[in-house]
Design a protein around this motif. Structure first.
Motif, PDB file in Angstrom:
ATOM      1  N   LEU A 151       0.819  -1.206   0.000  1.00 39.81           N
ATOM      2  CA  LEU A 151       0.000   0.000   0.000  1.00 39.81           C
ATOM      3  C   LEU A 151       0.858   1.264   0.000  1.00 39.81           C
ATOM      4  N   LEU A 152       2.011   1.189   0.627  1.00 40.91           N
ATOM      5  CA  LEU A 152       2.878   2.353   0.740  1.00 40.91           C
ATOM      6  C   LEU A 152       3.719   2.580  -0.510  1.00 40.91           C
ATOM      7  N   ARG A 153       4.201   1.512  -1.123  1.00 41.94           N
ATOM      8  CA  ARG A 153       5.232   1.630  -2.157  1.00 41.94           C
ATOM      9  C   ARG A 153       4.793   1.282  -3.573  1.00 41.94           C
ATOM     10  N   LEU A 154       3.693   0.524  -3.726  1.00 41.38           N
ATOM     11  CA  LEU A 154       3.353  -0.058  -5.026  1.00 41.38           C
ATOM     12  C   LEU A 154       2.050   0.537  -5.556  1.00 41.38           C
ATOM     13  N   PRO A 155       2.065   1.156  -6.728  1.00 41.60           N
ATOM     14  CA  PRO A 155       0.814   1.708  -7.278  1.00 41.60           C
ATOM     15  C   PRO A 155      -0.185   0.596  -7.616  1.00 41.60           C
ATOM     16  N   TYR A 156      -1.440   0.831  -7.292  1.00 44.89           N
ATOM     17  CA  TYR A 156      -2.486  -0.178  -7.503  1.00 44.89           C
ATOM     18  C   TYR A 156      -2.558  -0.629  -8.961  1.00 44.89           C
ATOM     19  N   LEU A 157      -2.434   0.304  -9.910  1.00 42.36           N
ATOM     20  CA  LEU A 157      -2.577  -0.047 -11.320  1.00 42.36           C
ATOM     21  C   LEU A 157      -1.367  -0.785 -11.881  1.00 42.36           C
ATOM     22  N   GLN A 158      -0.337  -0.965 -11.070  1.00 48.55           N
ATOM     23  CA  GLN A 158       0.802  -1.791 -11.479  1.00 48.55           C
ATOM     24  C   GLN A 158       0.733  -3.170 -10.827  1.00 48.55           C
ATOM     25  N   THR A 159      -0.422  -3.524 -10.313  1.00 53.73           N
ATOM     26  CA  THR A 159      -0.661  -4.879  -9.814  1.00 53.73           C
ATOM     27  C   THR A 159      -1.630  -5.573 -10.757  1.00 53.73           C
ATOM     28  N   PHE A 160      -1.601  -6.915 -10.746  1.00 54.33           N
ATOM     29  CA  PHE A 160      -2.418  -7.692 -11.676  1.00 54.33           C
ATOM     30  C   PHE A 160      -2.925  -8.953 -10.991  1.00 54.33           C
ATOM     31  N   THR A 161      -3.988  -9.505 -11.488  1.00 53.77           N
ATOM     32  CA  THR A 161      -4.591 -10.779 -11.074  1.00 53.77           C
ATOM     33  C   THR A 161      -4.651 -10.900  -9.543  1.00 53.77           C
ATOM     34  N   ALA A 162      -3.985 -11.909  -8.968  1.00 52.34           N
ATOM     35  CA  ALA A 162      -4.120 -12.156  -7.535  1.00 52.34           C
ATOM     36  C   ALA A 162      -3.616 -10.994  -6.697  1.00 52.34           C
ATOM     37  N   GLU A 163      -2.547 -10.339  -7.169  1.00 54.42           N
ATOM     38  CA  GLU A 163      -2.017  -9.211  -6.410  1.00 54.42           C
ATOM     39  C   GLU A 163      -3.007  -8.043  -6.391  1.00 54.42           C
ATOM     40  N   ARG A 164      -3.689  -7.810  -7.493  1.00 53.30           N
ATOM     41  CA  ARG A 164      -4.679  -6.727  -7.512  1.00 53.30           C
ATOM     42  C   ARG A 164      -5.859  -7.066  -6.601  1.00 53.30           C
ATOM     43  N   ALA A 165      -6.284  -8.316  -6.622  1.00 58.80           N
ATOM     44  CA  ALA A 165      -7.378  -8.723  -5.733  1.00 58.80           C
ATOM     45  C   ALA A 165      -6.975  -8.552  -4.273  1.00 58.80           C
ATOM     46  N   LEU A 200      21.513  -3.505 -20.725  1.00 60.13           N
ATOM     47  CA  LEU A 200      20.788  -3.110 -19.519  1.00 60.13           C
ATOM     48  C   LEU A 200      21.371  -1.856 -18.883  1.00 60.13           C
ATOM     49  N   GLU A 201      22.618  -1.537 -19.223  1.00 60.01           N
ATOM     50  CA  GLU A 201      23.270  -0.306 -18.769  1.00 60.01           C
ATOM     51  C   GLU A 201      23.198  -0.133 -17.254  1.00 60.01           C
ATOM     52  N   ASP A 202      23.189  -1.267 -16.540  1.00 57.15           N
ATOM     53  CA  ASP A 202      23.190  -1.253 -15.081  1.00 57.15           C
ATOM     54  C   ASP A 202      22.063  -0.384 -14.510  1.00 57.15           C
ATOM     55  N   THR A 203      20.918  -0.362 -15.188  1.00 58.28           N
ATOM     56  CA  THR A 203      19.839   0.543 -14.804  1.00 58.28           C
ATOM     57  C   THR A 203      18.493  -0.179 -14.819  1.00 58.28           C
ATOM     58  N   VAL A 204      17.667   0.098 -13.812  1.00 54.99           N
ATOM     59  CA  VAL A 204      16.353  -0.525 -13.689  1.00 54.99           C
ATOM     60  C   VAL A 204      15.280   0.548 -13.627  1.00 54.99           C
ATOM     61  N   ARG A 205      14.236   0.410 -14.452  1.00 51.24           N
ATOM     62  CA  ARG A 205      13.032   1.209 -14.287  1.00 51.24           C
ATOM     63  C   ARG A 205      12.098   0.445 -13.358  1.00 51.24           C
ATOM     64  N   SER A 206      11.472   1.156 -12.434  1.00 50.27           N
ATOM     65  CA  SER A 206      10.600   0.487 -11.469  1.00 50.27           C
ATOM     66  C   SER A 206       9.461   1.391 -11.060  1.00 50.27           C
ATOM     67  N   ALA A 207       8.299   0.775 -10.814  1.00 51.99           N
ATOM     68  CA  ALA A 207       7.142   1.501 -10.290  1.00 51.99           C
ATOM     69  C   ALA A 207       7.160   1.579  -8.775  1.00 51.99           C
ATOM     70  N   VAL A 208       8.086   0.879  -8.134  1.00 53.90           N
ATOM     71  CA  VAL A 208       8.172   0.921  -6.672  1.00 53.90           C
ATOM     72  C   VAL A 208       8.699   2.297  -6.267  1.00 53.90           C
ATOM     73  N   PHE A 209       7.935   2.997  -5.455  1.00 48.56           N
ATOM     74  CA  PHE A 209       8.289   4.366  -5.085  1.00 48.56           C
ATOM     75  C   PHE A 209       9.685   4.414  -4.464  1.00 48.56           C
ATOM     76  N   GLY A 210      10.517   5.321  -4.992  1.00 50.45           N
ATOM     77  CA  GLY A 210      11.856   5.514  -4.469  1.00 50.45           C
ATOM     78  C   GLY A 210      12.924   4.687  -5.156  1.00 50.45           C
ATOM     79  N   PHE A 211      12.547   3.835  -6.119  1.00 52.03           N
ATOM     80  CA  PHE A 211      13.522   2.941  -6.733  1.00 52.03           C
ATOM     81  C   PHE A 211      13.683   3.135  -8.244  1.00 52.03           C
ATOM     82  N   ASP A 212      12.904   3.987  -8.874  1.00 48.65           N
ATOM     83  CA  ASP A 212      13.019   4.131 -10.321  1.00 48.65           C
ATOM     84  C   ASP A 212      14.401   4.666 -10.690  1.00 48.65           C
ATOM     85  N   GLY A 213      15.069   3.992 -11.635  1.00 48.14           N
ATOM     86  CA  GLY A 213      16.396   4.405 -12.065  1.00 48.14           C
ATOM     87  C   GLY A 213      17.531   3.844 -11.230  1.00 48.14           C
ATOM     88  N   VAL A 214      17.222   2.960 -10.278  1.00 47.77           N
ATOM     89  CA  VAL A 214      18.259   2.395  -9.423  1.00 47.77           C
ATOM     90  C   VAL A 214      19.206   1.534 -10.247  1.00 47.77           C
TER      91      VAL A 214
END
Length: 355
Positions: free
Chosen positions: A116-130, A324-338
């Protein structure tokens, strides 16, 4: 740990992260199992002169372009500049954040709070969204997994399990126990067993002499009578008879018909076949797994994680790592571009803390 052991362990953890991300990127364009069957994936590869597959997917022929996932332009060879955002990587990051925040004694409720704190609802699917929806309604585990959730045995919990394997190297039962505590937020039955099995498989890969040994160790942590265990053993037995990879998958697909392309059990069969027939070779493992179809990006990610742990970061060929350029895109708050390397270093610190 001696410095040599520390360096080897750090390389295997970085290999697991890198392999997960590379395998996910490989499978992402063709992630839609009812459209991208094994036959259609190989048709794509033949028409682009990409068999045997040894790199990311080539750009598609024009008539196949519209069938691909919309993110394909960031996932095919020559166009990759860092990883795409994907839930298969988001959950590994979220698991890392969970262990950093709450330690190895975390509760299932704390997993939900972090979603609830870190993960946007619309980036969850199936069982995780439920489960997310149930959390927002004020429900607590285990009701979050069972109320209004028809996806309880799908693959979502399995894709959340890697971090528990990476942080419990060579201790598969402990890895499985952690994965179970996470999985019951959203899954039951084979959905939970899939997470336990995957965590144990990755943990075992740190010390197992062969892929087969790792598969056998992982089977030991789930009920032998479960549909998941019986299906994994079936793939192992067909491999033992020297049946071809293609015929093994055809046989098991018939035996799991009707379960759906996101169900844990048929995907575990594809993953097991990719691991066994890949036999420790990173490229062969992830390419066979993705060519097996079904949930291609999730299976590619887990296969890449296991193979990356087995061979270490240095053993992953450069064509998979460099884009991959040692780079990750992420929807987890605070981690995009890590950085991938930072995620691996933070995982290594958790291992050291636990030790």
């Amino acid at each position: 740990m001696t410095p040599h052991t520390e360096a080897a362990l750090a390389s295997r953890i970085l290999g697991g992260w890198t392999g997960r991300i590379a395998g996910n990127m490989l499978g992402k364009p063709v992630e839609q199992g009812e459209v991208w069957t094994r036959a259609r994936i190989d048709l794509y590869l033949r028409r682009t002169a990409a068999l045997p597959l040894t790199d990311y997917l080539p750009e598609p022929p024009g008539d196949l372009e519209t069938a691909l996932r919309p993110e394909w332009r960031q996932c095919v060879r020559g166009r990759i500049h860092g990883s795409c955002r994907d839930d298969d990587v988001d959950y590994a990051i979220l698991g890392l954040d969970l262990l950093e925040t709450h330690g190895f004694g975390f509760s299932t409720e704390q997993v939900g709070d972090l979603w609830l704190l870190r993960l946007p609802y619309l980036q969850t699917f199936t069982a995780e969204r439920a489960a997310y929806r149930n959390l927002a309604r004020g429900l607590k585990p285990p009701l979050t997994a069972t109320y209004d959730n028809p996806y309880q045995e799908w693959i979502g919990a399995l894709i959340r399990a890697d971090v528990y394997g990476w942080t419990c190297p060579g201790v598969p039962r402990r890895a499985a126990s952690l994965a179970r505590r996470d999985a019951v937020l959203s899954h039951t039955g084979n959905g939970v067993y899939g997470a336990m099995w995957a965590a144990a498989l990755i943990s075992a890969a740190f010390t197992a002499p062969t892929v087969r040994h790792a598969v056998d160790e992982a089977l030991a942590v789930i009920p032998a009578s479960s549909r998941l265990a019986r299906t994994v053993r079936r793939v192992v037995s067909l491999h033992d008879t020297r049946m071809s990879w293609e015929d093994t998958l055809t046989t098991v697909a018939e035996e799991t018909r009707g379960m759906g392309w996101i169900h844990t059990v048929p995907n575990a069969a594809v993953l097991t076949a990719g691991l066994l027939y890949g036999d420790g070779d990173f490229t062969r493992t992830i390419t066979l797994t993705v060519r097996g179809g079904l949930d291609t990006d999730s299976n590619g990610a887990t296969a890449g994680s296991v193979a990356g742990v087995l061979c270490g970061a240095a053993g992953i060929p450069d064509q998979w790592k460099a884009p991959l350029e040692d780079t990750v895109r992420s929807a987890v708050f605070g981690f995009d571009g890590v950085r991938i390397s930072e995620l691996a270093e933070r995982t290594m610190r958790l291992v050291e803390r636990k030790a």
